[in-house]
Design an enzyme around this catalytic site. Structure first.
Site, short mmCIF file in Angstrom:
data_model
loop_
_atom_site.label_atom_id
_atom_site.label_comp_id
_atom_site.label_asym_id
_atom_site.label_seq_id
_atom_site.Cartn_x
_atom_site.Cartn_y
_atom_site.Cartn_z
N PRO A 10 0.79 -1.23 0.00
CG PRO A 10 -0.13 -1.12 2.13
CD PRO A 10 0.52 -2.07 1.17
CG ASN A 11 -0.34 4.39 1.18
OD1 ASN A 11 -1.29 4.89 0.59
ND2 ASN A 11 -0.45 3.94 2.41
NE ARG A 18 1.37 11.47 0.32
CZ ARG A 18 0.27 10.78 0.64
NH1 ARG A 18 -0.90 11.14 0.12
NH2 ARG A 18 0.30 9.77 1.47
CE1 TYR A 23 9.03 5.11 2.78
CE2 TYR A 23 7.59 7.02 2.76
CZ TYR A 23 7.97 5.82 3.32
OH TYR A 23 7.34 5.33 4.42
CG ASN A 79 8.45 -2.01 0.32
OD1 ASN A 79 7.85 -2.06 1.40
ND2 ASN A 79 9.08 -0.92 -0.11
CB ALA A 82 1.54 0.21 6.43
CG HIS A 85 5.16 -2.24 10.13
ND1 HIS A 85 6.47 -2.68 10.19
CD2 HIS A 85 5.16 -1.22 9.22
CE1 HIS A 85 7.22 -1.92 9.39
NE2 HIS A 85 6.45 -1.03 8.79
CG ASP A 92 -0.82 -17.28 8.60
OD1 ASP A 92 0.17 -17.46 9.32
OD2 ASP A 92 -1.98 -17.08 9.05
CD GLU A 103 10.65 -7.60 6.28
OE1 GLU A 103 10.88 -8.69 6.85
OE2 GLU A 103 10.27 -6.59 6.89
CG HIS A 105 11.05 -2.40 4.73
ND1 HIS A 105 9.70 -2.36 4.54
CD2 HIS A 105 11.32 -3.53 5.40
CE1 HIS A 105 9.16 -3.42 5.11
NE2 HIS A 105 10.11 -4.16 5.63
CB ILE A 106 12.33 2.61 0.25
CG1 ILE A 106 11.75 1.86 -0.96
CG2 ILE A 106 13.07 3.88 -0.18
CD1 ILE A 106 10.57 2.58 -1.62
CB SER A 107 12.64 4.30 4.99
OG SER A 107 11.63 3.45 5.51
NE ARG A 112 10.16 6.10 8.43
CZ ARG A 112 9.22 5.91 7.49
NH1 ARG A 112 9.34 4.92 6.62
NH2 ARG A 112 8.17 6.70 7.42
NE ARG A 116 7.13 4.34 9.78
CZ ARG A 116 6.03 4.48 9.05
NH1 ARG A 116 5.62 3.50 8.27
NH2 ARG A 116 5.33 5.60 9.07
O1 CA2 Z 1 10.50 1.97 3.74
C1 CA2 Z 1 9.66 1.26 3.16
O2 CA2 Z 1 9.83 0.81 2.03
C2 CA2 Z 1 8.32 0.99 3.83
O3 CA2 Z 1 7.93 -0.34 3.54
C3 CA2 Z 1 7.33 1.99 3.23
C4 CA2 Z 1 5.95 1.94 3.87
C5 CA2 Z 1 6.06 2.02 5.39
O4 CA2 Z 1 4.77 1.85 5.96
C6 CA2 Z 1 6.99 0.99 5.96
O5 CA2 Z 1 7.09 1.16 7.35
C7 CA2 Z 1 8.38 1.14 5.35
C8 CA2 Z 1 5.09 3.11 3.39
C9 CA2 Z 1 4.98 3.22 1.93
C10 CA2 Z 1 4.37 4.55 1.63
O6 CA2 Z 1 5.03 5.06 0.53
C11 CA2 Z 1 4.87 6.38 0.25
C12 CA2 Z 1 5.69 6.87 -0.73
C13 CA2 Z 1 5.60 8.19 -1.07
C14 CA2 Z 1 4.69 9.00 -0.43
C15 CA2 Z 1 3.88 8.50 0.54
C16 CA2 Z 1 3.95 7.18 0.87
#
Ligand code: CA2
Length: 149
Positions: A10-11, A18, A23, A79, A82, A85, A92, A103, A105-107, A112, A116
């Site tokens: 998601p997202n 954003r 990111y 990836n 959210a 978490h 499963d 697994e 994650h970008i960040s 954080r 997370r």
């Molecule tokens: O760091 C990552 O890749 C995450 O999986 C990104 C998730 C976050 O919930 C994880 O804790 C870490 C969020 C993805 C949302 O991506 C956005 C990108 C640009 C603007 C807004 C949201």
């Protein structure tokens, strides 16, 4: 040629629009290009997907599991956003498939918020990568290729 499944949750469709401080400025289309170049370099076919829906991720993990059963899957890079978490369903779905799962994650999720720091994916993953920015995607593809032995 085996397939590398790369699933995004998601997202992540909002990448580049954003929160560039967290990111980066690359869009998801840019990330797909990075992954495609890495797959081409390592002789892998790419299935790159994004969804905002948990059940869709579960269905795609099942699809990857079917490819694995046929010997056609290099592995899964996920990836889960959210859902990482929160999702016992993703845990499963991956558990017991025998899939090589990375697994990603970008960040750096550990630098954080505390919520997370826990992942339902990590216990069923072969490896975990975070904090490399979007360059983590081609790095994960290289790692997956290396794991093919
Ligand atoms: O760091 C990552 O890749 C995450 O999986 C990104 C998730 C976050 O919930 C994880 O804790 C870490 C969020 C993805 C949302 O991506 C956005 C990108 C640009 C603007 C807004 C949201």
């Amino acid at each position: 040629m085996k397939t590398a499944f790369i699933l995004n949750g998601p997202n992540l469709n909002l990448l580049g629009t954003r929160e560039p401080g967290v990111y980066g400025a690359a869009t998801l289309a840019d990330v797909e290009q990075l992954a495609a170049a890495a797959c081409a370099q390592h002789g892998l076919k790419l299935a790159f997907r994004q969804t905002n829906h948990e059940g869709q991720l579960v269905d795609w993990i099942h699809e990857a599991g079917q490819l694995h059963a046929k010997g056609e899957l290099a592995g899964l890079i996920i990836n889960a956003g959210a859902y990482t978490h929160t999702s016992v369903a993703l845990h499963d779905a991956i558990k017991g498939t025998g899939i090589t799962c990375i697994e990603l994650h970008i960040s750096n999720v550990f630098a954080r918020e505390a919520f997370r720091h826990h992942s339902y994916i990590s216990p069923v993953a072969k490896a975990v990568m975070c904090g490399f920015g979007v360059k983590g995607y081609p790095l994960a593809v290289a790692a997956l290729a290396d794991m093919q032995g």
